[in-house]
Motif scaffolding. Structure first.
Motif, PDB file in Angstrom:
ATOM      1  N   THR A  62     -72.112-117.469  54.637  1.00 55.04           N
ATOM      2  CA  THR A  62     -73.274-116.593  54.757  1.00 55.04           C
ATOM      3  C   THR A  62     -73.089-115.509  55.802  1.00 55.04           C
ATOM      4  O   THR A  62     -73.843-114.552  55.836  1.00 55.04           O
ATOM      5  CB  THR A  62     -74.537-117.400  55.091  1.00 55.04           C
ATOM      6  OG1 THR A  62     -74.321-118.111  56.311  1.00 55.04           O
ATOM      7  CG2 THR A  62     -74.874-118.371  53.969  1.00 55.04           C
ATOM      8  N   ARG A  86     -75.320-127.443  57.340  1.00 56.08           N
ATOM      9  CA  ARG A  86     -74.874-126.141  57.828  1.00 56.08           C
ATOM     10  C   ARG A  86     -73.751-126.337  58.835  1.00 56.08           C
ATOM     11  O   ARG A  86     -73.824-127.213  59.693  1.00 56.08           O
ATOM     12  CB  ARG A  86     -76.048-125.424  58.485  1.00 56.08           C
ATOM     13  CG  ARG A  86     -75.724-124.066  59.051  1.00 56.08           C
ATOM     14  CD  ARG A  86     -76.985-123.334  59.479  1.00 56.08           C
ATOM     15  NE  ARG A  86     -77.729-122.963  58.282  1.00 56.08           N
ATOM     16  CZ  ARG A  86     -79.049-122.843  58.242  1.00 56.08           C
ATOM     17  NH1 ARG A  86     -79.782-123.069  59.305  1.00 56.08           N
ATOM     18  NH2 ARG A  86     -79.652-122.492  57.124  1.00 56.08           N
ATOM     19  N   ARG A 111     -71.443-124.310  61.738  1.00 59.31           N
ATOM     20  CA  ARG A 111     -71.310-123.124  62.584  1.00 59.31           C
ATOM     21  C   ARG A 111     -70.017-123.268  63.368  1.00 59.31           C
ATOM     22  O   ARG A 111     -69.873-124.179  64.170  1.00 59.31           O
ATOM     23  CB  ARG A 111     -72.485-123.018  63.545  1.00 59.31           C
ATOM     24  CG  ARG A 111     -73.771-122.727  62.837  1.00 59.31           C
ATOM     25  CD  ARG A 111     -74.675-121.857  63.687  1.00 59.31           C
ATOM     26  NE  ARG A 111     -75.786-121.414  62.881  1.00 59.31           N
ATOM     27  CZ  ARG A 111     -77.032-121.837  63.022  1.00 59.31           C
ATOM     28  NH1 ARG A 111     -77.324-122.694  63.966  1.00 59.31           N
ATOM     29  NH2 ARG A 111     -77.975-121.383  62.233  1.00 59.31           N
ATOM     30  N   GLU A 141     -83.087-127.694  62.512  1.00 57.84           N
ATOM     31  CA  GLU A 141     -81.683-128.110  62.535  1.00 57.84           C
ATOM     32  C   GLU A 141     -81.504-129.292  63.476  1.00 57.84           C
ATOM     33  O   GLU A 141     -82.100-129.331  64.548  1.00 57.84           O
ATOM     34  CB  GLU A 141     -80.783-126.972  63.010  1.00 57.84           C
ATOM     35  CG  GLU A 141     -80.753-125.779  62.094  1.00 57.84           C
ATOM     36  CD  GLU A 141     -79.851-124.666  62.597  1.00 57.84           C
ATOM     37  OE1 GLU A 141     -79.445-123.851  61.767  1.00 57.84           O
ATOM     38  OE2 GLU A 141     -79.569-124.624  63.823  1.00 57.84           O
TER      39      GLU A 141
END
Length: 110
Positions: free
Chosen positions: A36, A68, A70, A96
């Motif tokens: 993304t 997700r 990162r 999150e």
């Protein structure tokens, strides 16, 4: 990091390139992985590499509606890069929660 941060050659769309590379991997397609955002030290595409080291610490079960990742490049040299990644679950409210930490080292071959 945004989808426009890049050191890519003029006329290329680095986010589209990163997405294409990820989608070319059967496992990534199987789990529905997507990119993304791309750039600002978040990923480097290019030479063939070998995994020189990898560790992952699981903090809690991955529950929620989305997983997700990162990642951040901690070190990038001519022949080696070290990347740290936080894996987070996202619940139906968008909250999150950390579920795992990973670190990997890759070395360029050739």
């Amino acid at each position: 990091m945004t989808d426009t941060d890049t050191d890519a050659a003029p006329g290329t769309d680095p986010l589209a390139l990163a997405r294409g590379i990820l989608r070319a991997q059967p496992f990534s397609r199987l789990v529905g992985a997507d990119v993304t955002a791309f750039g600002d030290g978040g990923a480097v595409l290019g030479p063939s590499v070998l995994t020189a080291g990898y560790s992952i610490d699981y903090v809690r079960p991955a529950t929620g509606v989305l997983l997700r990742a990162r990642a951040e490049v901690l070190h990038a040299g001519r022949r080696q890069a070290v990347v740290h990644c936080r894996l987070l679950t996202v619940d139906e409210h968008g909250t999150e929660t950390l579920c795992a930490l990973a670190q990997g080292t890759v070395r360029a071959i050739g």
